[in-house]
Design an enzyme around this catalytic site. Sequence first.
Site, mmCIF file in Angstrom:
data_model
loop_
_atom_site.group_PDB
_atom_site.id
_atom_site.type_symbol
_atom_site.label_atom_id
_atom_site.label_comp_id
_atom_site.label_asym_id
_atom_site.label_seq_id
_atom_site.Cartn_x
_atom_site.Cartn_y
_atom_site.Cartn_z
ATOM 1 N N HIS A 21 0.850 -1.205 0.000
ATOM 2 C CA HIS A 21 0.000 0.000 0.000
ATOM 3 C C HIS A 21 0.884 1.254 0.000
ATOM 4 C CE1 HIS A 21 -4.020 1.828 1.468
ATOM 5 N NE2 HIS A 21 -3.300 2.749 0.876
ATOM 6 N N ASN A 45 -4.635 6.310 -7.322
ATOM 7 C CA ASN A 45 -5.211 7.665 -7.272
ATOM 8 C C ASN A 45 -4.221 8.722 -7.749
ATOM 9 O OD1 ASN A 45 -3.670 7.255 -4.953
ATOM 10 N ND2 ASN A 45 -4.962 8.542 -3.667
ATOM 11 N N ASP A 59 -8.610 3.249 -3.512
ATOM 12 C CA ASP A 59 -8.072 3.766 -2.256
ATOM 13 C C ASP A 59 -7.992 5.287 -2.211
ATOM 14 O OD1 ASP A 59 -6.882 3.413 0.348
ATOM 15 O OD2 ASP A 59 -5.124 4.314 -0.564
ATOM 16 N N ASP A 78 0.732 2.488 3.755
ATOM 17 C CA ASP A 78 -0.083 3.594 3.221
ATOM 18 C C ASP A 78 0.783 4.844 3.037
ATOM 19 O OD1 ASP A 78 -2.185 5.099 2.289
ATOM 20 O OD2 ASP A 78 -3.208 5.283 4.213
#
Lengths: 432, 328
Positions: free
Chosen positions: A65, A99, A157, A310
């Site tokens: 991620h 994204n 996401d 993340d």
Amino acid sequence: MDKAQTRLIRAARVVDPANQRDETADILIVDGVIRDIGQNLDAPADCAILDADGLIAAPGLVDMHVHLREPGYEYKETIAGGCRAAAAGGVTAVAAMPNTKPVNDDPSVTGYILDKADQAGLAAVFPIGAITKGLGGKEITEMGLLSEAGCVAFSDDGLPVMDSGVMRRALDYSRTFGSLVIQHAEDNGLVGCGCMNEGPVATRLGLPGIPNASEDILVERDIRLVELTGGRYHVAHISSAQAVAAVADAQQRGLPVTCEAAPHHFSLTDEAVADYQSDAKMAPPLRCLADRDALREGLARGVISVIATDHAPHDDDSKRVPFSQAANGVVGLETLLPVSLELVRDGVMSLSAMLAAVTVNPARLLRINRGTLNIGAPGDVALFDLNEKWTVDRATLRGAGRNTCFHGRDVQGRVKYTVFGGRVVYVDQNED
Amino acid sequence: MNADNNAWSRKHLLGMDGLNREEIGAILDTASAIREVNHRPIKKVPILKGKTVINLFYENSTRTRTSFELAGKRMSADVVNISASSSSVSKGETLLDTMANLQAMNPDVVVLRHPNSGAPHFLARHLDAGIINAGDGQHEHPTQCLLDLLTMQDHLGKMGRDNFEGMTVAICGDVLHSRVARSNAFALRTLGAKVRFSGPPTLMPSRAEEVFDVTVHHRMEEAVEGADVVMMLRLQQERMAAAYLPSVREYFRYWGLTRQRLELTRPHAVVMHPGPINRGVEIATDVADNPNRSVILEQVTNGLAVRMAVLYHLCTGAARSASNIAGE
Ligand SMILES: [Zn+2]
């Protein structure tokens, strides 16, 4: 950067969770591929030798991620810069969230990302395609063509797939290709204008809060849809105790449901926001102590099988504003290993189990040939000193984004070398 | 007006959270002493001559801005007003950009009103001037709280008290979005008063009891019964649109301050409101205009005195710290 793809890593403590290996040994990498692991291996002629005495050699870490920001947000970070941060963190494989601008919802974007990553040559990049076109939440993407182009999973996401019908179709359709569907689980209606965890800290600071229910509701809904469809479902950055319980329950029932936790969620609480620290602003937000403890327990029990960062780099302007205006996100690649090692020192997980969560487990979910020291696997190795103490300092981070919520934290465990395809792509400059 | 209130040594006034009794007392004492200036034929003293105060308002608030402006001018400070609509802030310039420009004016104090909670704390980290929070998001409004405290203090005698210890204050209405409620709850608890919050559950902050050490009453009658002070909060009409509430008439029925509800309070109880009042929404007209109970206009008068006191402490304190103490 050295070019040698043939290398002998000598006398490391080799910890390879995939093969239950934990012993002092040499690792021989020939032409970028692991050829042999064993005691006192002979070095072929012209083989570069890396003396790893006293260091742990683990498979290069896999972070499933990561936000690389390119294309579209190069002022925040580039693919090359993100890979540099990965290398500095011992990470040799990153899955890149879609994204970007344009969104990775088209094979041409996937190809662009892979080309840029190849040019950088510092880590393997595995693009994640969008679930819906333009992250619009309405129409599912060409999951087949995107998979062929190199996408290893699908996610919107940053945004949840709010429409239950769309999520149902995504889980259903993705079964054709065996793809993992990764959900950013937050119910928009409950998030509202919230900008941190709902609770005493938010009330004291006068900041609108986000309740745990925002996450729990979407996870529980999605589990119903997994029952309906049989799609492979994964919860990104799980943060609430109840969501972990829901995943555990689904796993008990044999459903293909998995989840990941980020180091900031299992090591910090919403107290980190005190005095409006915008580097502690993230989605989902840092929760309370009971949630943090539930994440640790979930990691201990294997309900949470993956640790992922993340990693979300931002330019200073996006963070140097009043808290509620600040962008969500925090960088994590360079602090992944030392912060995760806190789990080992706190007795939550064994070293091998913790390393599995950042190597073989995410690789298996994404079905990529990484995260092991199998003979024949890519020669990706993270070499680290388990005991070296240091203090996280945003000024010394290698990536462009320096929005770390761990600034000033005393940690233990330091990456000394990162080997990618046999080449040394990172050497700790602070050595001696 | 010599520096006799040494209890105040802070550079900023960001909120009531964390202030101790002595610090609150220092401001109130100064305010009590200084308000006499406002009754002189020539309402001006030279205490802050040569000091620069910037009023930086990102939200409209004529009352608060005027009060700060007048407070500065009556003490001979140079006062500059900047509002968001008349500057480049509406064109995407960040608070930090604005501040860099303001820094060039080398102000002694910046008074900031901002729609985001924590904005003054952010400024305090990036600017040399002392910062006064004139209302930030749904966080705090310390000068409004201080004027409320001064007003209550003026009525202590009528309540048969010497101080705030044991006094019961009911704070009613939209507590969730109210910086006035927050600041007052923090300060009143510090001063030993008992605080009750009342309002619909949709307008109550999460875990209010534990954070503010108050009791929460969704039925208003419970909250006002036996109270010494009833502090009504302003209801923003947009809460209806945001579906926190079904309607104004329902709100008034259950959480409006009517004469009947007022009768449940102590006979000497005073009614406060931060203004401007929504008649028939949070407060009935006959209650608002009741001269025996309503102290709303006294609050306005005290607002000026309190802001003079705060500016005085921060201007002189900030100068002290700049010349004598490195760093802080
Ligand atoms: Zn996310």
